[in-house]
Design an enzyme around this catalytic site. Structure first.
Site, PDB file in Angstrom:
ATOM      1  N   HIS A 190     -18.739   0.620   1.868  1.00  0.00           N
ATOM      2  CA  HIS A 190     -17.616  -0.219   1.453  1.00  0.00           C
ATOM      3  C   HIS A 190     -17.639  -0.244  -0.082  1.00  0.00           C
ATOM      4  CE1 HIS A 190     -16.954  -1.495   5.575  1.00  0.00           C
ATOM      5  NE2 HIS A 190     -18.214  -1.861   5.670  1.00  0.00           N
ATOM      6  N   GLU A 216     -10.529  -2.455  -5.163  1.00  0.00           N
ATOM      7  CA  GLU A 216      -9.851  -1.532  -4.251  1.00  0.00           C
ATOM      8  C   GLU A 216      -8.519  -1.089  -4.834  1.00  0.00           C
ATOM      9  OE1 GLU A 216      -8.326  -1.269   0.413  1.00  0.00           O
ATOM     10  OE2 GLU A 216      -8.990  -3.181  -0.441  1.00  0.00           O
ATOM     11  N   GLU A 233      -1.318  -8.492   4.203  1.00  0.00           N
ATOM     12  CA  GLU A 233      -2.743  -8.531   4.542  1.00  0.00           C
ATOM     13  C   GLU A 233      -3.313  -9.886   4.145  1.00  0.00           C
ATOM     14  OE1 GLU A 233      -4.890  -5.253   2.933  1.00  0.00           O
ATOM     15  OE2 GLU A 233      -3.322  -3.798   3.427  1.00  0.00           O
ATOM     16  N   CYS A 239     -15.582  -1.185  -2.257  1.00  0.00           N
ATOM     17  CA  CYS A 239     -15.065  -2.369  -2.949  1.00  0.00           C
ATOM     18  C   CYS A 239     -16.176  -3.391  -3.200  1.00  0.00           C
ATOM     19  CB  CYS A 239     -13.950  -3.016  -2.143  1.00  0.00           C
ATOM     20  SG  CYS A 239     -12.565  -1.915  -1.850  1.00  0.00           S
ATOM     21  N   ARG A 288       0.824  -1.213   0.000  1.00  0.00           N
ATOM     22  CA  ARG A 288       0.000   0.000   0.000  1.00  0.00           C
ATOM     23  C   ARG A 288       0.858   1.263   0.000  1.00  0.00           C
ATOM     24  NH1 ARG A 288      -5.470  -0.558   0.965  1.00  0.00           N
ATOM     25  NH2 ARG A 288      -6.158  -2.633   1.617  1.00  0.00           N
ATOM     26  N   ASP A 299     -13.323   5.463 -12.070  1.00  0.00           N
ATOM     27  CA  ASP A 299     -13.745   6.849 -11.871  1.00  0.00           C
ATOM     28  C   ASP A 299     -12.675   7.764 -12.477  1.00  0.00           C
ATOM     29  OD1 ASP A 299     -15.183   9.053 -11.029  1.00  0.00           O
ATOM     30  OD2 ASP A 299     -14.209   9.102  -9.064  1.00  0.00           O
TER      31      ASP A 299
END
Length: 797
Positions: free
Chosen positions: A763, A484, A473, A765, A444, A541
């Site tokens: 959420h 995501e 993760e 995702c 990340r 987007d």
């Protein structure tokens, strides 16, 4: 202009009539080729049918006006065939049939003879021999003069009023019988001035108001008048021509296309032959027709397009198959109609602005045919005589194109996975399920650099199904992690501080930064991201202007020669206006300035740009800094300016972006897409249907009858459009809808057990909204508006 005369026949012989079974149906159609039949192949001797004079009943005006979708019965169709069978054509030779200066005029039963052409008219209207190639410099047949038609639109309307009041329709009947008797009579009636050629694309020479008045009145006339019109049209279509069509012939075709009788399925046999003759015209004739068609009013243009789409749909899936001849005997119907529809599509593209939206050409019926067979036929046979709807992609809906692209991508994914498996086995290595996917492992804190490294290193696997893992993760990617990853990466790359793209607040869109750098690989990453989004059905987007997608398809297939420029498209002031409206307005003011341009603007063919705080100048053409902008060269200046901003100044950036996108989406299916459709595939559709969202929403912890849910939909359905978009952006990460509509969103509302003092949580995702059980509608509305109005992406700002 050239004379078109019927083909010569043995003196004294009769032209054959159309058989009852054939009824204007001719077939010279191999299994794979579209070769329209000639009239000789369509007709047989019809002497035995002369006694069959009864005409079929035609739908009344009210039925036809109701949409033209009623279908005639089987008995109507048979009677109509019998009517066609009664028409006999006779040819009389005026002298020797080999003489080029003599005419052979058909004498059709119950139809007026064409007027004779005198010698002096032939001599005056001869085509210029000097314009023909040497091998064609032979005596040219004369061009027939038009009959004299003195009735005006006012006269016609007066005749109609008298006929309605008195019941005597003779004058109206004579007008229709005469006007539709032949192509010459059509021109005599509807040509603005019979003494002028009207041979340019700017003016068809057709009196459109008169044509509209005659057709609007036609459906309100007695049946015998309507039958006379159809009979006259058949007479005209049964003529045989030698040589190219004249502009008068093109005018006649343009007029006949607008006949409202062709909305009735009982006339489809005639309509099909009209379409066939138009479809087989020369390319130059199609050019004229396209320009003439764009002058038709919007309402009537839409009606003609809908009529053609209906014709194709009913031929593909007839409600009453017995109405039409067997499909095997009229396989040329659909290709002919589709080609004529392409003329309307060309006319729509030529008009500025477009007459109707490009989506009005979609035929949703095609969503139910074997699209992949159409696609494979098109790939295998290209532009050969084998027809495929993919040759005319404007008729295929974006939903159908998405299916083609997805299945094509799935096949490529399977092919890549199979190849990896074969390679693994050939090296005697143990197969691993992970080899079937494009597996990306990213941190990340180093999202952009890790993503770039992974995509560069695994470039051969880009066509495999995407799976993303965030280092450190736990969790399996069932679609949520992939989405995501897209959302986080896009948000970081397009942040103004990152410097790759510039956000223009007045147009609300991003554009490529013109700053020069040593490595444009990150632009390639953005292109690959867009390609992966299309490949994996993810909506992004992204706010790019329309010209970006036009450039992305320039060309739609990556050229083999790496030196060939890519991403260069024709751009205009309108394209610039979508990005920098103020600059576009200034250039527009320059074009319309009426005083001394050179002295007042004091500009040269130069453009200035700021790069890292330094102003740099670029010449728009060699020696541009010494060439002043004047009233004479300002159009050139504006065009060069726009081309520099949208093409040249960002060429390296956009070329990397182009290659990144096509590294994933190097499919021939891209050739089917318009730039607007690529944008919809990448970003989704801007058209919202919140009622459809309500119907397709899933619930967790709630029932759709619960009070909180009822409050929620009452509030949301009452929102203005901007708040509805904010809600969609808050819950899904984008304010646009996937190509498949709201059903493809998989929108879910979950019950949140938190305090009702809390705001709703999303959420993105998983397209999930967590909604506390608010006690009142007012409280729910207040908290929802606060939540969606102050959130952007994953956090509050």
């Amino acid at each position: 202009m050239s004379l078109q005369t019927p083909q010569a026949a043995t003196a004294g012989s009769d032209l054959p009539a159309v058989t009852e079974k054939g009824s204007l149906l001719g077939y010279k159609m191999g299994e794979d080729s579209f070769v329209p039949p000639s009239v000789e192949e369509e007709v047989e001797d019809g002497e035995k049918e002369k006694e069959k004079e009864k005409l079929p009943p035609i739908l009344t005006a009210s039925n036809t006006a109701a949409g033209g979708l009623e279908r005639g019965t089987k008995s109507q169709f048979s009677t109509f065939s019998s009517f066609i069978s009664t028409i006999n054509q006779k040819k009389e030779a005026a002298g020797s049939s080999s003489s080029p200066t003599q005419l052979v005029i058909p004498n059709i039963k119950n139809v007026r003879d064409l007027p004779p052409i005198c010698l002096d008219v032939r001599q005056k209207q001869r085509i210029s021999i000097d314009t023909l190639p040497p091998e064609l410099k032979a005596p040219v047949p004369p061009e027939p003069s038009l009959p004299i038609q003195t009735k005006t639109m006012k006269d016609f309307q007066e005749d109609m009023e008298k006929a309605k009041s008195s019941g005597d329709w003779k004058a109206v009947h004579d007008f229709y019988l005469t006007t539709f008797d032949s192509f010459l009579e059509l021109n005599a009636a509807f040509k603005k001035d019979v003494s002028l050629p009207f041979s340019t694309i700017e003016d068809s020479g057709i009196n459109a108001k008169f044509v509209n008045a005659v057709y609007d009145a036609l459906l309100n006339t007695p049946q015998d008048i309507q039958k006379s019109v159809l009979k006259g049209i058949i007479n005209g279509l049964l003529q045989e021509w030698k040589g190219p069509r004249t502009k008068d012939d093109l005018r006649a075709y343009c007029i006949l296309l607008q006949n409202p009788q062709f909305s009735n399925t009982s006339t489809y046999v005639i309509y099909a032959h009209l379409l066939r003759q138009i479809a087989t015209l020369a390319e130059a004739d199609h050019h004229f027709l396209a320009h003439w068609l764009k002058k038709i009013s919007q309402r009537r243009f839409k009606q003609l397009v809908d009529r053609l789409l209906q014709f194709i749909s009913l031929r593909l899936f007839p409600a009453k198959p017995e109405e039409f001849p067997p499909m095997i005997k009229c396989t040329w119907w659909i290709p002919s109609a589709t080609k004529v529809l392409s003329l309307f599509n060309a006319a729509n593209s030529l008009a500025n602005p477009a007459i109707i939206p490009y989506t009005d050409f979609y035929n949703s019926t095609l969503d139910h045919i074997d699209l992949m067979e159409e696609y494979h036929n098109w790939q295998c046979y290209g532009n050969s005589h084998r027809f495929s709807f993919c040759q005319y992609p404007f008729i295929i809906s974006i939903a159908a194109k998405k299916v083609i692209i997805q299945r094509d991508s799935e096949q490529q994914m399977i092919s890549m996975a199979r190849q990896s498996l074969v390679d693994k086995v050939s090296r005697r290595q143990r197969p691993d399920m992970n080899m079937l996917f494009l597996n990306l492992k990213v941190r990340r804190m180093h999202l952009v650099s890790d993503s770039l490294d992974e995509l560069t290193r695994k470039g051969a696997d880009l066509k495999k199904k995407l799976k993303v893992t965030f280092v450190g993760e736990a969790g399996l990617d069932m679609g949520g992690l992939t989405k995501e990853w897209f959302l986080l990466l896009i948000r970081q790359i397009f942040h103004p501080d990152y410097g790759m793209f510039t956000y223009h607040k007045d147009s609300h869109c991003h554009w490529f930064s013109s700053y020069k750098c040593d490595d444009y690989s990150e632009f390639r990453l953005v292109g690959a991201l867009m390609g992966l989004a299309v490949y994996n059905s993810i909506t992004l987007d992204i706010r790019f202007p329309p010209c970006c997608y036009k450039k992305l398809l320039s060309p739609p297939i990556v050229p083999c020669d790496q030196n060939t420029p890519v991403g260069i498209s024709g751009v205009s002031l309108d394209d610039l206006c979508h990005i920098m409206p103020e600059l576009a307005h200034g250039l527009s003011e320059l074009l319309s300035y009426e005083d001394n341009v050179e002295e007042d603007f004091y500009s040269t063919f130069q453009v200035f740009q700021e790069e890292f705080g330094v102003i740099k100048s670029y010449n728009l053409k060699p020696g541009g800094d010494k060439i002043p902008v004047t009233a004479q060269n300002r159009k050139e200046y504006v065009q060069l300016y726009v081309d520099f901003i949208l093409n040249k100044s960002i060429y390296k950036q956009f070329a990397a972006f182009y290659y990144g996108f096509h590294s994933v989406c190097d499919s021939y299916a891209l050739m089917l897409l318009r730039p607007e459709e690529v944008e919809i595939l990448v970003c989704g559709s801007p058209e919202l249907d919140m009622y459809a969202l309500q119907r397709n929403t899933q619930y967790d912890g709630y029932l759709k009858t619960d009070l909180t849910i009822r409050y929620f939909w009452e509030v949301v359905l009452g929102f203005p459009l901007d708040l509805q978009k904010k809600l969609l952006h808050f819950t899904t990460g984008s304010d646009r809808v996937p190509v498949g509509g709201m059903a493809d969103l998989n929108f879910k509302i979950s019950k949140s057990e938190t305090s009702t003092n809390w705001l709703p949580v999303a959420h993105t995702c998983f397209n999930q909204l967590c909604l506390p059980p608010y006690k009142s509608k007012k409280e729910l509305k207040q908290k929802l508006i606060i939540g969606i109005s102050n959130a952007e992406g994953f956090g509050l700002e």
